[in-house]
Design a protein around this motif. Sequence first.
Motif, PDB file in Angstrom:
ATOM      1  N   MET A   7      26.224 -63.350 -36.415  1.00  0.00           N
ATOM      2  CA  MET A   7      25.267 -63.857 -37.398  1.00  0.00           C
ATOM      3  C   MET A   7      24.580 -65.120 -36.884  1.00  0.00           C
ATOM      4  O   MET A   7      23.365 -65.288 -37.049  1.00  0.00           O
ATOM      5  N   ILE A   8      25.326 -66.000 -36.255  1.00  0.00           N
ATOM      6  CA  ILE A   8      24.741 -67.227 -35.701  1.00  0.00           C
ATOM      7  C   ILE A   8      23.726 -66.881 -34.620  1.00  0.00           C
ATOM      8  O   ILE A   8      22.631 -67.450 -34.575  1.00  0.00           O
ATOM      9  N   LEU A   9      24.074 -65.939 -33.741  1.00  0.00           N
ATOM     10  CA  LEU A   9      23.138 -65.531 -32.696  1.00  0.00           C
ATOM     11  C   LEU A   9      21.892 -64.874 -33.283  1.00  0.00           C
ATOM     12  O   LEU A   9      20.772 -65.123 -32.828  1.00  0.00           O
ATOM     13  N   ALA A  10      22.066 -64.038 -34.291  1.00  0.00           N
ATOM     14  CA  ALA A  10      20.916 -63.382 -34.923  1.00  0.00           C
ATOM     15  C   ALA A  10      19.997 -64.411 -35.577  1.00  0.00           C
ATOM     16  O   ALA A  10      18.764 -64.333 -35.452  1.00  0.00           O
ATOM     17  N   LEU A  11      20.573 -65.383 -36.253  1.00  0.00           N
ATOM     18  CA  LEU A  11      19.756 -66.431 -36.876  1.00  0.00           C
ATOM     19  C   LEU A  11      19.068 -67.299 -35.829  1.00  0.00           C
ATOM     20  O   LEU A  11      17.914 -67.703 -36.014  1.00  0.00           O
ATOM     21  N   ALA A  12      19.752 -67.574 -34.724  1.00  0.00           N
ATOM     22  CA  ALA A  12      19.146 -68.364 -33.653  1.00  0.00           C
ATOM     23  C   ALA A  12      17.967 -67.621 -33.042  1.00  0.00           C
ATOM     24  O   ALA A  12      16.893 -68.205 -32.815  1.00  0.00           O
ATOM     25  N   THR A  15      15.083 -67.596 -35.532  1.00  0.00           N
ATOM     26  CA  THR A  15      14.427 -68.897 -35.588  1.00  0.00           C
ATOM     27  C   THR A  15      13.525 -69.102 -34.384  1.00  0.00           C
ATOM     28  O   THR A  15      12.384 -69.559 -34.514  1.00  0.00           O
ATOM     29  N   TYR A  16      14.023 -68.748 -33.207  1.00  0.00           N
ATOM     30  CA  TYR A  16      13.218 -68.883 -31.989  1.00  0.00           C
ATOM     31  C   TYR A  16      11.972 -67.999 -32.062  1.00  0.00           C
ATOM     32  O   TYR A  16      10.867 -68.435 -31.737  1.00  0.00           O
ATOM     33  N   ALA A  17      12.138 -66.760 -32.521  1.00  0.00           N
ATOM     34  CA  ALA A  17      10.998 -65.849 -32.637  1.00  0.00           C
ATOM     35  C   ALA A  17       9.980 -66.372 -33.651  1.00  0.00           C
ATOM     36  O   ALA A  17       8.765 -66.291 -33.428  1.00  0.00           O
ATOM     37  N   PHE A  18      10.461 -66.901 -34.747  1.00  0.00           N
ATOM     38  CA  PHE A  18       9.569 -67.432 -35.783  1.00  0.00           C
ATOM     39  C   PHE A  18       8.757 -68.610 -35.244  1.00  0.00           C
ATOM     40  O   PHE A  18       7.570 -68.736 -35.503  1.00  0.00           O
ATOM     41  N   ARG A  19       9.401 -69.466 -34.462  1.00  0.00           N
ATOM     42  CA  ARG A  19       8.694 -70.614 -33.873  1.00  0.00           C
ATOM     43  C   ARG A  19       7.736 -70.177 -32.760  1.00  0.00           C
ATOM     44  O   ARG A  19       6.736 -70.834 -32.514  1.00  0.00           O
TER      45      ARG A  19
END
Length: 104
Positions: A7-12, A15-19
């Motif tokens: 879950m932490i990796l998916a959120l990371a 977040t990177y893709a969104f930025r």
Amino acid sequence: MSPTVAMILALALGTYAFRLVGPALHGRVEIPPRVRDLLSAGAVVLLAALLATGALTEGGGFAGWARPAGVLAAGLLAWRRAPFAVVVLGAAATAAVLRALGVA
């Protein structure tokens, strides 16, 4: 790999893709003026809602009158363009004096 790490990796990654999307699409996508106005108004409404819940509630109930009075004092000082330190100290002093006087 544990579910927490996944879950932490998916959120990371999200977040990177969104930025990354912002710079990648800059100049390619045109946002209509009406949508820009609505997004701006939405940001103001969201900040006002956060301010109201933070100023008026504590633990799911009413926070008492001292905290909203302190927020009101801070708002008045900010409106009068007082320095930030004066705004914070004024709000804290207002709430502290009211609590010392027994106004919860």
